[in-house]
Design a protein around this motif. Sequence first.
Motif, PDB file in Angstrom:
ATOM      1  N   ALA A   1      -8.465   8.312   3.617  1.00  0.00           N
ATOM      2  CA  ALA A   1      -8.892   9.347   2.684  1.00  0.00           C
ATOM      3  C   ALA A   1      -9.218   8.773   1.310  1.00  0.00           C
ATOM      4  O   ALA A   1     -10.067   9.304   0.594  1.00  0.00           O
ATOM      5  N   GLU A   2      -8.568   7.669   0.923  1.00  0.00           N
ATOM      6  CA  GLU A   2      -8.787   7.102  -0.390  1.00  0.00           C
ATOM      7  C   GLU A   2     -10.164   6.466  -0.548  1.00  0.00           C
ATOM      8  O   GLU A   2     -10.596   6.162  -1.653  1.00  0.00           O
ATOM      9  N   ALA A   3     -10.914   6.286   0.550  1.00  0.00           N
ATOM     10  CA  ALA A   3     -12.254   5.703   0.472  1.00  0.00           C
ATOM     11  C   ALA A   3     -13.266   6.707  -0.081  1.00  0.00           C
ATOM     12  O   ALA A   3     -14.311   6.319  -0.581  1.00  0.00           O
ATOM     13  N   GLY A   4     -12.965   7.983   0.034  1.00  0.00           N
ATOM     14  CA  GLY A   4     -13.851   9.011  -0.509  1.00  0.00           C
ATOM     15  C   GLY A   4     -15.186   9.073   0.218  1.00  0.00           C
ATOM     16  O   GLY A   4     -15.248   9.005   1.439  1.00  0.00           O
ATOM     17  N   ALA A   5     -16.266   9.148  -0.548  1.00  0.00           N
ATOM     18  CA  ALA A   5     -17.598   9.320   0.033  1.00  0.00           C
ATOM     19  C   ALA A   5     -18.081   8.089   0.782  1.00  0.00           C
ATOM     20  O   ALA A   5     -18.963   8.192   1.634  1.00  0.00           O
TER      21      ALA A   5
ATOM     22  N   ASP B   1       0.834  -1.191   0.000  1.00  0.00           N
ATOM     23  CA  ASP B   1       0.000   0.000   0.000  1.00  0.00           C
ATOM     24  C   ASP B   1       0.877   1.252   0.000  1.00  0.00           C
ATOM     25  O   ASP B   1       1.966   1.243   0.570  1.00  0.00           O
ATOM     26  N   HIS B   2       0.380   2.294  -0.621  1.00  0.00           N
ATOM     27  CA  HIS B   2       1.072   3.579  -0.586  1.00  0.00           C
ATOM     28  C   HIS B   2       0.820   4.242   0.764  1.00  0.00           C
ATOM     29  O   HIS B   2      -0.320   4.304   1.213  1.00  0.00           O
ATOM     30  N   VAL B   3       1.858   4.738   1.412  1.00  0.00           N
ATOM     31  CA  VAL B   3       1.694   5.456   2.679  1.00  0.00           C
ATOM     32  C   VAL B   3       0.889   6.727   2.415  1.00  0.00           C
ATOM     33  O   VAL B   3      -0.043   7.048   3.146  1.00  0.00           O
ATOM     34  N   VAL B   4       1.240   7.462   1.378  1.00  0.00           N
ATOM     35  CA  VAL B   4       0.461   8.623   0.927  1.00  0.00           C
ATOM     36  C   VAL B   4      -0.232   8.188  -0.366  1.00  0.00           C
ATOM     37  O   VAL B   4       0.430   7.922  -1.372  1.00  0.00           O
ATOM     38  N   PRO B   5      -1.569   8.077  -0.342  1.00  0.00           N
ATOM     39  CA  PRO B   5      -2.288   7.613  -1.532  1.00  0.00           C
ATOM     40  C   PRO B   5      -1.996   8.476  -2.758  1.00  0.00           C
ATOM     41  O   PRO B   5      -1.783   9.689  -2.646  1.00  0.00           O
TER      42      PRO B   5
ATOM     43  N   GLY C   1      -1.902  12.868  -3.771  1.00  0.00           N
ATOM     44  CA  GLY C   1      -0.663  13.504  -4.216  1.00  0.00           C
ATOM     45  C   GLY C   1       0.594  12.698  -4.008  1.00  0.00           C
ATOM     46  O   GLY C   1       1.695  13.186  -4.269  1.00  0.00           O
ATOM     47  N   GLY C   2       0.458  11.464  -3.541  1.00  0.00           N
ATOM     48  CA  GLY C   2       1.632  10.617  -3.335  1.00  0.00           C
ATOM     49  C   GLY C   2       2.177  10.113  -4.657  1.00  0.00           C
ATOM     50  O   GLY C   2       1.441   9.999  -5.643  1.00  0.00           O
ATOM     51  N   PRO C   3       3.471   9.806  -4.702  1.00  0.00           N
ATOM     52  CA  PRO C   3       4.060   9.302  -5.949  1.00  0.00           C
ATOM     53  C   PRO C   3       3.553   7.895  -6.272  1.00  0.00           C
ATOM     54  O   PRO C   3       3.296   7.096  -5.377  1.00  0.00           O
ATOM     55  N   ALA C   4       3.402   7.613  -7.557  1.00  0.00           N
ATOM     56  CA  ALA C   4       2.924   6.295  -7.988  1.00  0.00           C
ATOM     57  C   ALA C   4       3.951   5.207  -7.686  1.00  0.00           C
ATOM     58  O   ALA C   4       3.585   4.079  -7.349  1.00  0.00           O
ATOM     59  N   PHE C   5       5.231   5.545  -7.818  1.00  0.00           N
ATOM     60  CA  PHE C   5       6.305   4.575  -7.582  1.00  0.00           C
ATOM     61  C   PHE C   5       7.270   5.137  -6.542  1.00  0.00           C
ATOM     62  O   PHE C   5       8.396   5.512  -6.870  1.00  0.00           O
ATOM     63  N   PRO C   6       6.847   5.170  -5.276  1.00  0.00           N
ATOM     64  CA  PRO C   6       7.727   5.730  -4.236  1.00  0.00           C
ATOM     65  C   PRO C   6       8.832   4.755  -3.863  1.00  0.00           C
ATOM     66  O   PRO C   6       8.822   3.590  -4.269  1.00  0.00           O
ATOM     67  N   GLY C   7       9.749   5.242  -3.045  1.00  0.00           N
ATOM     68  CA  GLY C   7      10.766   4.361  -2.475  1.00  0.00           C
ATOM     69  C   GLY C   7      10.106   3.466  -1.432  1.00  0.00           C
ATOM     70  O   GLY C   7       8.926   3.622  -1.108  1.00  0.00           O
TER      71      GLY C   7
ATOM     72  N   ASP D   1      10.330   3.455   1.676  1.00  0.00           N
ATOM     73  CA  ASP D   1       9.820   4.172   2.848  1.00  0.00           C
ATOM     74  C   ASP D   1       8.442   4.775   2.585  1.00  0.00           C
ATOM     75  O   ASP D   1       7.749   5.162   3.517  1.00  0.00           O
ATOM     76  N   GLY D   2       8.008   4.820   1.346  1.00  0.00           N
ATOM     77  CA  GLY D   2       6.684   5.334   0.982  1.00  0.00           C
ATOM     78  C   GLY D   2       5.665   4.237   0.771  1.00  0.00           C
ATOM     79  O   GLY D   2       4.548   4.484   0.317  1.00  0.00           O
TER      80      GLY D   2
END
Length: 127
Positions: free
Chosen positions: A75-79, A41-45, A49-55, A57-58
């Motif tokens: 936050a990624e769940a939205g409504a 999972d991405h730490v920052v979705p 604004g999170g990077p698609a291919f983080p290191g 640590d992301g």
Amino acid sequence: MSKWPYNTAAWARLRTAHLSIEPLCRGCEAEGRLGTANTVDHVVPISQGGPAFPGHDGLASYCASCHSAKTARGAEAGAIRSTKPRRGCNPDGTPLDPAHPWHEKSLRAKVHVPSSHLNPQLVSGEE
């Protein structure tokens, strides 16, 4: 999981590498359990604004259950975001929900058992 970047060879390589570095589920570990991770999972979705291919640590490793619970409350769940607490307990018996009344100090006070209620007899191994 068919949307970009998850359908790319670059994501498949990053996912495999991350699971080899972090094979245990972060959610289970936070609850005092050991669980094998199968989801990265991405730490920052990406939607936040999170990077698609983080290191590494992301990224975070989760089992399917913990990933679903995290995503439903994030936050990624939205409504359709869930505000319901996670049900269940840690291995030590404390509730997973941090807002559960058990976490109030008055409920966690240890009960004192007077020594008069304890059995003073010892059992010997002799017959």
